[in-house]
Design a protein around this motif. Structure first.
Motif, PDB file in Angstrom:
ATOM      1  N   GLY A 279     -42.314  84.186 -29.526  1.00 34.77           N
ATOM      2  CA  GLY A 279     -41.895  83.772 -30.869  1.00 34.77           C
ATOM      3  C   GLY A 279     -42.869  82.735 -31.379  1.00 34.77           C
ATOM      4  N   ASN A 280     -42.407  81.863 -32.251  1.00 36.65           N
ATOM      5  CA  ASN A 280     -43.315  80.861 -32.824  1.00 36.65           C
ATOM      6  C   ASN A 280     -43.827  79.879 -31.767  1.00 36.65           C
ATOM      7  OD1 ASN A 280     -43.277  81.617 -35.661  1.00 36.65           O
ATOM      8  ND2 ASN A 280     -41.102  81.125 -35.547  1.00 36.65           N
ATOM      9  N   LEU A 281     -42.911  79.367 -30.946  1.00 33.38           N
ATOM     10  CA  LEU A 281     -43.328  78.403 -29.920  1.00 33.38           C
ATOM     11  C   LEU A 281     -44.201  79.080 -28.864  1.00 33.38           C
ATOM     12  CD1 LEU A 281     -43.235  75.607 -28.658  1.00 33.38           C
ATOM     13  CD2 LEU A 281     -41.069  76.225 -27.573  1.00 33.38           C
TER      14      LEU A 281
ATOM     15  N   PHE B 175     -45.003  88.390 -22.531  1.00 35.50           N
ATOM     16  CA  PHE B 175     -43.967  89.421 -22.482  1.00 35.50           C
ATOM     17  C   PHE B 175     -42.877  89.122 -23.505  1.00 35.50           C
ATOM     18  CE2 PHE B 175     -46.209  89.375 -18.586  1.00 35.50           C
ATOM     19  CZ  PHE B 175     -46.268  90.688 -18.167  1.00 35.50           C
ATOM     20  N   ASP B 176     -42.311  90.198 -24.070  1.00 36.00           N
ATOM     21  CA  ASP B 176     -41.252  89.993 -25.064  1.00 36.00           C
ATOM     22  C   ASP B 176     -40.275  91.166 -25.009  1.00 36.00           C
ATOM     23  OD1 ASP B 176     -41.172  87.949 -27.705  1.00 36.00           O
ATOM     24  OD2 ASP B 176     -39.914  89.754 -27.865  1.00 36.00           O
ATOM     25  N   ALA B 177     -39.015  90.859 -25.360  1.00 32.65           N
ATOM     26  CA  ALA B 177     -37.973  91.894 -25.330  1.00 32.65           C
ATOM     27  C   ALA B 177     -37.969  92.723 -26.611  1.00 32.65           C
ATOM     28  CB  ALA B 177     -36.611  91.224 -25.144  1.00 32.65           C
TER      29      ALA B 177
ATOM     30  N   HIS C 228     -40.667  95.733 -31.299  1.00 33.89           N
ATOM     31  CA  HIS C 228     -41.633  95.655 -32.412  1.00 33.89           C
ATOM     32  C   HIS C 228     -42.811  94.747 -32.073  1.00 33.89           C
ATOM     33  CE1 HIS C 228     -37.883  96.837 -34.586  1.00 33.89           C
ATOM     34  NE2 HIS C 228     -38.751  97.755 -35.016  1.00 33.89           N
ATOM     35  N   LYS C 229     -42.581  93.821 -31.143  1.00 31.90           N
ATOM     36  CA  LYS C 229     -43.683  92.913 -30.756  1.00 31.90           C
ATOM     37  C   LYS C 229     -44.522  93.507 -29.625  1.00 31.90           C
ATOM     38  CE  LYS C 229     -41.745  88.627 -32.430  1.00 31.90           C
ATOM     39  NZ  LYS C 229     -41.346  87.243 -32.168  1.00 31.90           N
ATOM     40  N   VAL C 230     -43.882  94.318 -28.787  1.00 30.32           N
ATOM     41  CA  VAL C 230     -44.594  94.913 -27.643  1.00 30.32           C
ATOM     42  C   VAL C 230     -45.752  95.771 -28.173  1.00 30.32           C
ATOM     43  CG1 VAL C 230     -44.397  96.539 -25.714  1.00 30.32           C
ATOM     44  CG2 VAL C 230     -42.584  94.849 -26.130  1.00 30.32           C
TER      45      VAL C 230
ATOM     46  N   VAL D  81     -38.029  81.771 -24.646  1.00 38.13           N
ATOM     47  CA  VAL D  81     -37.079  82.718 -25.254  1.00 38.13           C
ATOM     48  C   VAL D  81     -35.974  81.907 -25.937  1.00 38.13           C
ATOM     49  CG1 VAL D  81     -37.531  84.491 -23.505  1.00 38.13           C
ATOM     50  CG2 VAL D  81     -35.678  82.843 -23.135  1.00 38.13           C
ATOM     51  N   PRO D  82     -35.163  82.541 -26.797  1.00 36.46           N
ATOM     52  CA  PRO D  82     -34.038  81.793 -27.356  1.00 36.46           C
ATOM     53  C   PRO D  82     -33.034  81.414 -26.261  1.00 36.46           C
ATOM     54  CG  PRO D  82     -34.086  84.057 -28.180  1.00 36.46           C
ATOM     55  CD  PRO D  82     -35.277  83.891 -27.315  1.00 36.46           C
ATOM     56  N   ALA D  83     -32.281  80.333 -26.479  1.00 35.21           N
ATOM     57  CA  ALA D  83     -31.379  79.805 -25.440  1.00 35.21           C
ATOM     58  C   ALA D  83     -30.458  80.865 -24.819  1.00 35.21           C
ATOM     59  CB  ALA D  83     -30.567  78.645 -26.007  1.00 35.21           C
TER      60      ALA D  83
END
Ligand code: ATP
Length: 258
Positions: free
Chosen positions: A129-131, A152-154, A157-159, A190-192
């Motif tokens: 994400g941004n961070l 890595f991202d879930a 659309h980002k993968v 990741v988000p909390a």
């Protein structure tokens, strides 16, 4: 205890040596860039915290072509007593020369070696994400011997997209990637609500050092070292102190006006 800072652990006294610590006993700094409990025990928390500041100044001096630096100059620049600087530098094993002080290049090398910043630690980052993207783009980590080798991202659309020179990969690729590339550290952005599961995935990938940028207190096996950087907590303290300062400043102003 699951979420534990090496500094806090060391300050609390001798703790059982974890697998990661045993593997990096020669290194004073954990892969997350924080001092290992072993180093802190030997040198003291305050000393290990001061070393990066000396290092920063020494690198500037080195860039300017200065060959020697005295402990007194280091002390004055950092508003410290010379005896403290001398004791701090002694933990790195370096010895100064009478009247000339320390060779800057040797001192840089000694501090880097002591902190474990002379090698290279490979990390993966979870959550672009941004961070996460900002951390991926931060070149300063190279100075701490840290390289974020994979992102890595879930989000499907980002993968496959490229962020700061890394191709974002699907979570399913994490385990094989980490094992293949000898990854020792995971950066968690990741988000909390996703933090616990994402951290468990890192552990499943064989990673035992987690640099946690979420505010979540992670519940993980004892062998996992977690360093949490709670940005909200830090900002709350700063905002609170600013308000106090502002109030007392306003009070002073009012007093003077009277
Ligand atoms: P953005 O708006 O680009 O998503 P953000 O920083 O506001 O940025 P967050 O909600 O904090 O977004 O999420 C950070 C990133 O973490 C996102 O890219 C999101 O897709 C990703 N993410 C969410 N859950 C997971 C997970 N379980 N594993 C890995 N990445 C995740």
């Amino acid at each position: 205890m699951k979420d534990r800072s090496p500094l806090r652990r060391a300050a609390a006294g001798p703790a059982k040596t974890s697998a990661l610590e045993s593997a990096t006993l020669h290194s004073a700094i954990t892969p997350a860039g924080t001092p290992s409990s072993e180093a802190v025990r030997k040198a003291g928390v305050a000393c290990v915290k001061r070393l990066p500041a000396y290092l920063q100044m020494l690198r500037v001096l080195h860039g300017e072509g200065q060959e020697y630096v005295s402990g007194t100059v280091l002390a004055t620049t950092h508003s410290l007593e010379p005896v403290i600087v001398r004791k701090d530098l002694a933990v790195t094993g370096i010895v100064g020369m009478p009247r000339r002080g320390f060779r800057v290049a040797d001192l840089i090398h000694a501090i880097e070696r002591f902190l474990g910043w002379d090698g290279q630690t490979k990390a993966v980052l979870l959550g672009v994400g941004n961070l996460g993207a900002a951390l991926l783009g931060y070149r300063g980590f190279e100075n701490f011997g840290l390289r974020i080798a994979g992102a890595f991202d879930a989000d499907p659309h980002k993968v496959g997209t490229w962020v700061q020179g890394r191709r974002v990969q699907a979570l399913s690729m994490l385990v094989p990637f980490a094992r293949r590339s000898s990854i020792t550290l995971g950066v968690l952005t990741v988000p909390a609500p996703a933090a616990q599961a994402a951290a468990e995935l890192l552990v499943q990938a064989g990673i035992h050092g987690i640099w946690n940028f979420t505010p979540v207190k992670l519940n993980l096996p004892e062998s996992v070292i977690v360093q949490t950087e709670d940005l909200a907590q830090g900002l709350a303290v700063l905002s609170h102190e600013l308000r106090i300062e502002h109030r007392s400043g306003a009070g002073k102003g009012a007093d003077q006006a009277r």
